[in-house]
Design a protein around this motif. Structure first.
Motif, PDB file in Angstrom:
ATOM      1  N   SER A 120       0.835  -1.148   0.112  1.00 57.70           N
ATOM      2  CA  SER A 120      -0.168  -0.011  -0.009  1.00 57.70           C
ATOM      3  C   SER A 120       0.947   1.263  -0.135  1.00 57.70           C
ATOM      4  CB  SER A 120      -0.766   0.084   1.371  1.00 57.70           C
ATOM      5  OG  SER A 120      -1.622   1.368   1.313  1.00 57.70           O
ATOM      6  N   VAL A 121       0.838   1.836  -1.047  1.00 54.56           N
ATOM      7  CA  VAL A 121       1.437   3.414  -1.100  1.00 54.56           C
ATOM      8  C   VAL A 121       0.491   4.528  -0.770  1.00 54.56           C
ATOM      9  CG1 VAL A 121       2.902   4.886  -2.798  1.00 54.56           C
ATOM     10  CG2 VAL A 121       2.733   2.475  -2.934  1.00 54.56           C
ATOM     11  N   GLN A 122       1.061   5.166   0.251  1.00 53.22           N
ATOM     12  CA  GLN A 122       0.223   6.216   1.023  1.00 53.22           C
ATOM     13  C   GLN A 122       0.823   7.457   0.633  1.00 53.22           C
ATOM     14  OE1 GLN A 122      -0.557   4.899   4.981  1.00 53.22           O
ATOM     15  NE2 GLN A 122      -1.722   3.175   4.134  1.00 53.22           N
ATOM     16  N   GLU A 123       0.053   8.691   0.927  1.00 56.64           N
ATOM     17  CA  GLU A 123       0.579  10.128   0.955  1.00 56.64           C
ATOM     18  C   GLU A 123       0.223  10.523   2.130  1.00 56.64           C
ATOM     19  OE1 GLU A 123       0.376  12.247  -2.847  1.00 56.64           O
ATOM     20  OE2 GLU A 123      -0.700  10.386  -3.612  1.00 56.64           O
ATOM     21  N   SER A 124       1.378  11.677   2.783  1.00 54.04           N
ATOM     22  CA  SER A 124       1.027  12.415   3.543  1.00 54.04           C
ATOM     23  C   SER A 124       1.061  13.939   3.344  1.00 54.04           C
ATOM     24  CB  SER A 124       2.144  12.301   4.840  1.00 54.04           C
ATOM     25  OG  SER A 124       3.304  12.510   4.289  1.00 54.04           O
ATOM     26  N   GLY A 125       0.051  14.617   3.303  1.00 54.57           N
ATOM     27  CA  GLY A 125      -0.169  15.880   2.838  1.00 54.57           C
ATOM     28  C   GLY A 125       0.119  17.150   3.862  1.00 54.57           C
ATOM     29  N   SER A 126      -0.367  18.152   3.773  1.00 59.88           N
ATOM     30  CA  SER A 126      -0.160  19.178   4.759  1.00 59.88           C
ATOM     31  C   SER A 126      -1.148  19.247   5.835  1.00 59.88           C
ATOM     32  CB  SER A 126      -0.224  20.416   3.891  1.00 59.88           C
ATOM     33  OG  SER A 126      -1.651  20.974   3.430  1.00 59.88           O
ATOM     34  N   LEU A 127      -0.765  20.006   6.888  1.00 58.61           N
ATOM     35  CA  LEU A 127      -1.635  20.161   8.247  1.00 58.61           C
ATOM     36  C   LEU A 127      -1.457  21.224   8.698  1.00 58.61           C
ATOM     37  CD1 LEU A 127      -3.452  18.435  10.103  1.00 58.61           C
ATOM     38  CD2 LEU A 127      -1.244  18.019  11.312  1.00 58.61           C
ATOM     39  N   SER A 128      -2.494  21.993   9.140  1.00 56.08           N
ATOM     40  CA  SER A 128      -2.322  23.175   9.584  1.00 56.08           C
ATOM     41  C   SER A 128      -3.734  23.876  10.310  1.00 56.08           C
ATOM     42  CB  SER A 128      -2.014  24.556   8.577  1.00 56.08           C
ATOM     43  OG  SER A 128      -2.970  24.509   7.570  1.00 56.08           O
ATOM     44  N   ILE A 129      -3.413  24.506  11.596  1.00 53.21           N
ATOM     45  CA  ILE A 129      -4.656  25.237  12.238  1.00 53.21           C
ATOM     46  C   ILE A 129      -4.986  26.392  11.798  1.00 53.21           C
ATOM     47  CG2 ILE A 129      -5.615  25.838  14.482  1.00 53.21           C
ATOM     48  CD1 ILE A 129      -3.861  23.468  15.779  1.00 53.21           C
ATOM     49  N   MET A 130      -6.031  26.795  11.105  1.00 50.89           N
ATOM     50  CA  MET A 130      -6.318  28.087  10.753  1.00 50.89           C
ATOM     51  C   MET A 130      -6.493  29.241  11.992  1.00 50.89           C
ATOM     52  SD  MET A 130      -9.378  26.816   7.931  1.00 50.89           S
ATOM     53  CE  MET A 130      -9.477  28.751   7.490  1.00 50.89           C
ATOM     54  N   ASP A 131      -6.008  30.424  11.352  1.00 47.61           N
ATOM     55  CA  ASP A 131      -6.343  31.619  12.173  1.00 47.61           C
ATOM     56  C   ASP A 131      -5.378  31.512  13.389  1.00 47.61           C
ATOM     57  OD1 ASP A 131      -8.218  32.296  10.524  1.00 47.61           O
ATOM     58  OD2 ASP A 131      -9.894  31.247  11.789  1.00 47.61           O
ATOM     59  N   GLY A 132      -4.334  30.761  13.513  1.00 46.11           N
ATOM     60  CA  GLY A 132      -3.355  30.855  14.717  1.00 46.11           C
ATOM     61  C   GLY A 132      -3.851  30.692  16.119  1.00 46.11           C
ATOM     62  N   ASN A 133      -3.239  31.567  16.986  1.00 50.86           N
ATOM     63  CA  ASN A 133      -3.717  31.508  18.416  1.00 50.86           C
ATOM     64  C   ASN A 133      -5.143  32.038  18.468  1.00 50.86           C
ATOM     65  OD1 ASN A 133      -1.161  30.663  19.094  1.00 50.86           O
ATOM     66  ND2 ASN A 133      -0.200  32.503  19.302  1.00 50.86           N
ATOM     67  N   VAL A 134      -5.769  31.477  19.569  1.00 53.55           N
ATOM     68  CA  VAL A 134      -7.253  31.954  20.145  1.00 53.55           C
ATOM     69  C   VAL A 134      -7.198  32.369  21.150  1.00 53.55           C
ATOM     70  CG1 VAL A 134      -9.474  31.231  20.143  1.00 53.55           C
ATOM     71  CG2 VAL A 134      -8.200  30.269  18.274  1.00 53.55           C
ATOM     72  N   THR A 135      -7.734  33.611  21.414  1.00 46.25           N
ATOM     73  CA  THR A 135      -7.945  34.197  23.027  1.00 46.25           C
ATOM     74  C   THR A 135      -9.209  34.711  23.119  1.00 46.25           C
ATOM     75  OG1 THR A 135      -5.837  35.489  22.450  1.00 46.25           O
ATOM     76  CG2 THR A 135      -7.239  36.433  24.176  1.00 46.25           C
ATOM     77  N   VAL A 136      -9.702  34.112  24.426  1.00 43.39           N
ATOM     78  CA  VAL A 136     -11.311  33.941  24.654  1.00 43.39           C
ATOM     79  C   VAL A 136     -11.324  34.406  26.006  1.00 43.39           C
ATOM     80  CG1 VAL A 136     -12.031  32.559  23.142  1.00 43.39           C
ATOM     81  CG2 VAL A 136     -11.320  31.642  25.197  1.00 43.39           C
ATOM     82  N   ARG A 137     -12.551  34.690  26.708  1.00 45.52           N
ATOM     83  CA  ARG A 137     -12.510  34.997  27.960  1.00 45.52           C
ATOM     84  C   ARG A 137     -12.744  33.750  28.777  1.00 45.52           C
ATOM     85  NH1 ARG A 137     -17.415  39.214  29.059  1.00 45.52           N
ATOM     86  NH2 ARG A 137     -16.713  38.838  30.874  1.00 45.52           N
ATOM     87  N   HIS A 138     -12.419  33.813  30.239  1.00 47.46           N
ATOM     88  CA  HIS A 138     -12.599  32.769  30.975  1.00 47.46           C
ATOM     89  C   HIS A 138     -13.830  32.153  30.787  1.00 47.46           C
ATOM     90  CE1 HIS A 138     -12.689  30.215  34.591  1.00 47.46           C
ATOM     91  NE2 HIS A 138     -11.389  30.183  34.315  1.00 47.46           N
ATOM     92  N   GLY A 139     -14.022  30.953  30.539  1.00 45.65           N
ATOM     93  CA  GLY A 139     -15.258  30.104  30.543  1.00 45.65           C
ATOM     94  C   GLY A 139     -15.976  30.319  29.186  1.00 45.65           C
ATOM     95  N   ASP A 140     -15.512  31.062  28.180  1.00 47.32           N
ATOM     96  CA  ASP A 140     -16.146  31.032  26.981  1.00 47.32           C
ATOM     97  C   ASP A 140     -15.787  29.870  26.229  1.00 47.32           C
ATOM     98  OD1 ASP A 140     -17.666  33.230  27.634  1.00 47.32           O
ATOM     99  OD2 ASP A 140     -16.198  34.760  26.489  1.00 47.32           O
ATOM    100  N   GLN A 141     -16.211  29.456  24.712  1.00 42.99           N
ATOM    101  CA  GLN A 141     -15.815  28.616  24.091  1.00 42.99           C
ATOM    102  C   GLN A 141     -15.054  28.904  22.790  1.00 42.99           C
ATOM    103  OE1 GLN A 141     -18.680  26.548  21.052  1.00 42.99           O
ATOM    104  NE2 GLN A 141     -18.750  24.971  22.746  1.00 42.99           N
ATOM    105  N   ALA A 142     -13.910  28.027  22.921  1.00 43.91           N
ATOM    106  CA  ALA A 142     -13.003  28.399  21.810  1.00 43.91           C
ATOM    107  C   ALA A 142     -12.905  27.315  20.718  1.00 43.91           C
ATOM    108  CB  ALA A 142     -11.647  28.215  22.586  1.00 43.91           C
ATOM    109  N   VAL A 143     -13.055  28.046  19.425  1.00 44.79           N
ATOM    110  CA  VAL A 143     -13.118  26.873  18.417  1.00 44.79           C
ATOM    111  C   VAL A 143     -11.652  26.989  17.432  1.00 44.79           C
ATOM    112  CG1 VAL A 143     -14.525  26.528  16.271  1.00 44.79           C
ATOM    113  CG2 VAL A 143     -15.513  27.547  18.251  1.00 44.79           C
ATOM    114  N   PHE A 144     -11.458  25.829  17.170  1.00 45.69           N
ATOM    115  CA  PHE A 144     -10.286  25.586  16.566  1.00 45.69           C
ATOM    116  C   PHE A 144     -10.581  24.784  15.178  1.00 45.69           C
ATOM    117  CE2 PHE A 144      -8.802  26.134  20.856  1.00 45.69           C
ATOM    118  CZ  PHE A 144      -7.841  27.057  20.733  1.00 45.69           C
TER     119      PHE A 144
END
Length: 337
Positions: A120-144
């Motif tokens: 089985s010949v496989q390929e590994s592509g690119s990987l990245s988290i969009m928008d970089g660091n996330v800053t939110v207030r304590h208790g709020d929901q953060a989305v990555f």
């Protein structure tokens, strides 16, 4: 003579079957996954001598070995002899593999056995988290959002927070086809409690370690609301303490006031008694219901006698006064009918 021939016929099967068992062919590994552009190797071995060994890729002959000679049809396919005293062993390698090399690898030993394995010949592509660091207030929901582009087959995408694998229920992953490759998008939602490193990881079976992309979850503490539970608890505690102090103060004042009233009452009673006694001393002789009463006082001997009403001649009521020195006392009137 017949006995000898019969014995020979019986011995032939006994010798033949062990030889067949000893000639069993081994192919390892039986399945292999490699990344695009790398090399894939397989080992074919047996204990008994052989004449011709043929290697096939997807049923196409790519290399032939005749005892010690190797006949290559393509430079990408090579063979190396690792034979020992007890085992005949050859290693077959496919170099710089392509996606078209995926499929069956066959080791065929002429007149002995043929064994197959999977590549089985496989390929590994690119990987990245969009928008970089996330800053939110304590208790709020953060989305990555993590994007894995150009992989084959579909990669396994997962998350970690400060090195701890995230619960799969906190993220979901979707896959789309992009030509001969696959693109994956994974969305992580997490409640912000502390600043932490967030990692998105992706891998396929051919990879020894996953690819990783990292950002930071930053918790903004500047506008953090105070803990209302603690505030309420402190307020209630102070309120109860203040109420207890007020109750104690009220009880103390009540007791003091009650004692003060009792003392005043006793003083009044004592004062009245003393006043009555002093009044009796000032009037040593007084009349109660027509009777003359003398107070036991040394001054009473200086008082005048109160005349009896029966001694009056006119029958008119008289005002009778008692004199003792300067003080006077007015007595009751008696009328005789």
């Amino acid at each position: 003579m017949c006995l000898d021939l019969c014995n020979m016929r019986i011995l032939k099967p006994l010798v033949f079957f062990p030889l067949m068992a000893a000639a069993q062919l081994q192919l390892e590994p039986r399945g292999r996954a490699v990344l695009l552009g790398s090399d894939a190797s397989f080992n074919c071995s047996l204990k008994d001598p052989w004449v011709v060994m043929t290697w096939l890729l997807n049923r196409n002959v790519v290399l032939t070995i005749s005892m010690d000679q190797v006949f290559e049809n393509d430079a990408r396919f090579t063979a190396v002899n690792y034979t020992t005293r007890n085992t005949f062993k050859w290693e077959f390698t496919v170099r710089n593999v392509t996606r078209n090399d995926s499929g069956e690898i066959t080791c065929d030993v002429q007149n002995i056995q043929s064994v197959k394995a999977l590549l089985s010949v496989q390929e590994s592509g690119s990987l990245s988290i969009m928008d970089g660091n996330v800053t939110v207030r304590h208790g709020d929901q953060a989305v990555f959002i993590c994007v894995a582009l150009g992989w084959f087959p579909e990669p396994q995408v997962f998350w970690s927070i400060d090195g701890i694998i995230a619960n799969s229920g906190n993220y979901n992953t979707t896959v789309e086809t992009n030509g001969t490759k696959l693109d994956s998008t994974s969305t992580l939602k997490v409640a912000a409690t502390d600043t932490a490193e967030v990692q998105c990881l992706a891998k396929v079976a051919a990879m020894k370690a996953p690819k990783m992309s990292s950002v930071f979850l930053i918790v903004d503490e500047t506008n953090q609301d105070p803990d209302r539970t603690v505030l309420i608890a402190v307020t209630v505690a102070f309120s109860l303490a203040a109420l207890l102090v007020l109750v104690i103060i009220g009880v103390v004042f009540y007791c003091k006031r009650k004692r003060a009233k009792k003392s005043t009452y006793q003083e009044n009673v004592t004062s009245r008694i003393q006043s009555s006694e002093e009044s009796g001393k000032d009037n040593p002789v007084y009349i109660i219901d027509g009777y003359t009463s003398h107070h036991n006082s040394p001054r009473a001997t200086d008082s005048y006698q109160i005349p009896n009403n029966s001694q009056t001649t006119s029958g008119q009521p008289k005002d009778v006064k008692i004199f003792r020195g300067t003080p006077t006392a007015k007595c009751r009137h008696a009328t005789i009918v």
